[in-house]
Design a protein around this motif. Structure first.
Motif, short mmCIF file in Angstrom:
data_model
loop_
_atom_site.label_atom_id
_atom_site.label_comp_id
_atom_site.label_asym_id
_atom_site.label_seq_id
_atom_site.Cartn_x
_atom_site.Cartn_y
_atom_site.Cartn_z
N ILE A 280 0.80 -1.22 0.11
CA ILE A 280 -0.17 -0.13 0.08
C ILE A 280 0.77 1.40 -0.05
CG2 ILE A 280 -1.61 1.36 1.13
CD1 ILE A 280 -2.64 -1.36 2.50
N ILE A 281 0.75 2.29 -0.92
CA ILE A 281 1.61 3.24 -1.10
C ILE A 281 1.12 4.23 -0.03
CG2 ILE A 281 1.92 5.33 -2.52
CD1 ILE A 281 1.75 3.75 -4.97
N GLY A 282 -0.20 4.57 0.34
CA GLY A 282 -0.67 5.30 1.25
C GLY A 282 -2.11 5.74 1.22
N THR A 283 -2.85 5.39 2.27
CA THR A 283 -3.98 5.44 2.51
C THR A 283 -4.45 6.19 3.86
OG1 THR A 283 -4.90 3.76 0.94
CG2 THR A 283 -6.50 4.54 2.39
N HIS A 284 -5.25 7.43 3.75
CA HIS A 284 -5.67 8.24 4.86
C HIS A 284 -7.06 8.44 4.94
CE1 HIS A 284 -1.16 8.95 4.36
NE2 HIS A 284 -1.24 9.08 5.72
N GLU A 285 -7.49 7.97 6.37
CA GLU A 285 -9.20 8.19 6.41
C GLU A 285 -9.45 8.96 7.55
OE1 GLU A 285 -13.35 5.53 6.45
OE2 GLU A 285 -11.10 4.65 6.04
N ILE A 286 -10.44 9.98 7.53
CA ILE A 286 -10.79 10.68 8.69
C ILE A 286 -12.15 10.18 8.91
CG2 ILE A 286 -11.05 12.83 10.05
CD1 ILE A 286 -9.11 13.81 8.05
N SER B 130 -0.51 6.28 -7.14
CA SER B 130 1.12 6.08 -7.28
C SER B 130 1.71 7.31 -6.89
CB SER B 130 1.21 6.04 -8.99
OG SER B 130 0.87 7.32 -9.51
N ARG B 131 2.96 7.55 -6.95
CA ARG B 131 3.72 8.54 -6.45
C ARG B 131 3.62 9.61 -7.30
NH1 ARG B 131 6.15 3.94 -4.14
NH2 ARG B 131 6.63 4.12 -2.15
N GLU B 132 3.38 9.47 -8.47
CA GLU B 132 3.06 10.66 -9.33
C GLU B 132 1.92 11.60 -9.06
OE1 GLU B 132 5.57 7.79 -11.90
OE2 GLU B 132 3.77 7.55 -10.32
N ALA B 133 1.31 11.20 -7.84
CA ALA B 133 0.23 12.32 -7.46
C ALA B 133 0.83 13.46 -6.92
CB ALA B 133 -0.59 11.48 -6.24
N PHE B 134 2.25 12.86 -6.12
CA PHE B 134 3.09 14.17 -5.60
C PHE B 134 3.54 15.09 -6.73
CE2 PHE B 134 3.70 10.78 -2.61
CZ PHE B 134 3.49 11.33 -1.34
N GLY B 135 3.72 14.85 -7.88
CA GLY B 135 4.05 15.59 -8.92
C GLY B 135 2.96 16.53 -9.23
N ASN B 136 1.88 16.17 -9.29
CA ASN B 136 0.54 16.87 -9.63
C ASN B 136 0.40 18.01 -8.66
OD1 ASN B 136 -1.42 13.62 -10.61
ND2 ASN B 136 -0.09 15.28 -11.77
N GLY B 137 0.68 17.82 -7.47
CA GLY B 137 0.59 18.59 -6.48
C GLY B 137 1.74 19.99 -6.69
N ILE B 138 2.92 19.33 -6.96
CA ILE B 138 3.88 20.29 -7.35
C ILE B 138 3.54 21.34 -8.54
CG2 ILE B 138 6.31 20.39 -8.48
CD1 ILE B 138 6.70 19.78 -5.46
N LEU B 139 2.80 20.65 -9.62
CA LEU B 139 2.81 21.62 -10.65
C LEU B 139 1.67 22.49 -10.29
CD1 LEU B 139 2.39 18.84 -13.59
CD2 LEU B 139 4.15 20.54 -13.12
N PHE B 140 0.38 22.17 -9.29
CA PHE B 140 -0.17 23.14 -8.86
C PHE B 140 0.46 24.16 -7.91
CE2 PHE B 140 -3.21 24.45 -5.36
CZ PHE B 140 -4.15 24.85 -6.07
#
Length: 276
Positions: free
Chosen positions: A191-197, A214-224
């Protein structure tokens, strides 16, 4: 926009992939602790067709001043370690280079050092720079403000060999005013990472959940982040600062809602009358 990347681990490589595929950024170089892969081309190493240089250097090969004079950039993105700022921060700040740090945890002294740089340039720090996690945290704080006495539980899931509690889960707990023992952990597989509240109301539950595919999600955040920081005044920013304006409805939308929406209590009375 010319960017430099500090750190080239699993997440750094995923971010580099997104940067190379984006038309709005140009990856000039990567600096890493190790001499492994030194002078390799990131596009060639990752198997991505690109004309961007993206050369890999070790931090011992050049000082940050030498590197930035030889290959200047507009933004430095840090996915390394809290000590990474010791290498590049002062050199970047005095040149007015935007600093985006996605280092998960800083000791108070190191964070204070990062904040001090904002007197000279634009600085942003986010322990988890994915858009989804930051949206989740803002939404959770809004819901807690609406219902402050709700039971709240935090559940984080990661790969089997991750021993420590998720840094992101600790940030969520802190932002919601909860003790760290409110965090429940699950370790399984890859599991890469799941967070639930989980918000527990007397007659309903609300679950806010984010899953990193996938870790590419961090790249999307960087672009934003890079796009939103462009043109801002020097200062210290968080992802919340960049996202909060999107939580405000446009004035015409607000007006339409106000004109067409009945007060909740009228709806309740009409329901009661129909049921008799």
């Amino acid at each position: 926009m010319k960017v430099g990347l500090i750190g080239f681990g699993k997440t750094g490589r995923a971010v580099a992939t997104v940067l190379l595929e984006s038309k709005s950024t140009n990856l000039q170089w990567v600096v890493r602790q190790s001499t492994t892969l030194e002078h390799r081309s990131v596009p060639e190493f990752l198997g991505i067709q690109s004309d961007e240089p993206g050369l890999i250097y070790s931090k011992d090969e050049f000082t940050a001043d030498q590197l930035l004079d030889h290959m200047p950039v507009d933004v430095i993105i840090d996915f390394s370690h809290e000590t990474g700022i010791d290498y590049y921060a002062q050199a970047a700040a005095k040149r007015g280079i935007t600093i985006v740090s996605a280092v998960s945890q800083y000791e108070p002294a190191a964070l204070a050092k990062l904040k001090d740089l904002s007197d000279k340039t634009i600085v942003m720090h986010s322990p988890n720079i994915t858009l989804g996690i930051n949206f989740l945290m803002i939404a959770a704080k809004i819901l807690k403000n609406i219902a402050p006495y709700t039971d709240i539980e935090i559940i984080e899931e990661h790969f089997k060999n991750k021993s420590e509690v998720s840094g992101t889960a600790k940030v969520i707990a802190r932002e919601l005013g909860l003790a760290e023992d409110a965090i429940k952990t699950v370790r399984a597989g890859g599991i890469i990472g799941t967070h639930e509240i989980l918000f527990g109301f007397p007659y309903q539950t609300v679950r806010l959940k984010h899953e990193a595919i996938s870790r590419e999600a961090f790249g999307n955040g960087i672009l934003f982040a890079v796009e939103q920081l462009n043109g801002k005044s020097k200062g210290f920013y968080s992802m919340e600062d960049l996202l909060l304006p999107y939580f405000k409805l446009q004035e015409n939308e607000e007006q339409n809602i106000l004109e067409n929406r009945r007060p909740w209590w009228k709806f309740w009375i009409e329901n009661e009358q129909r049921s008799k």
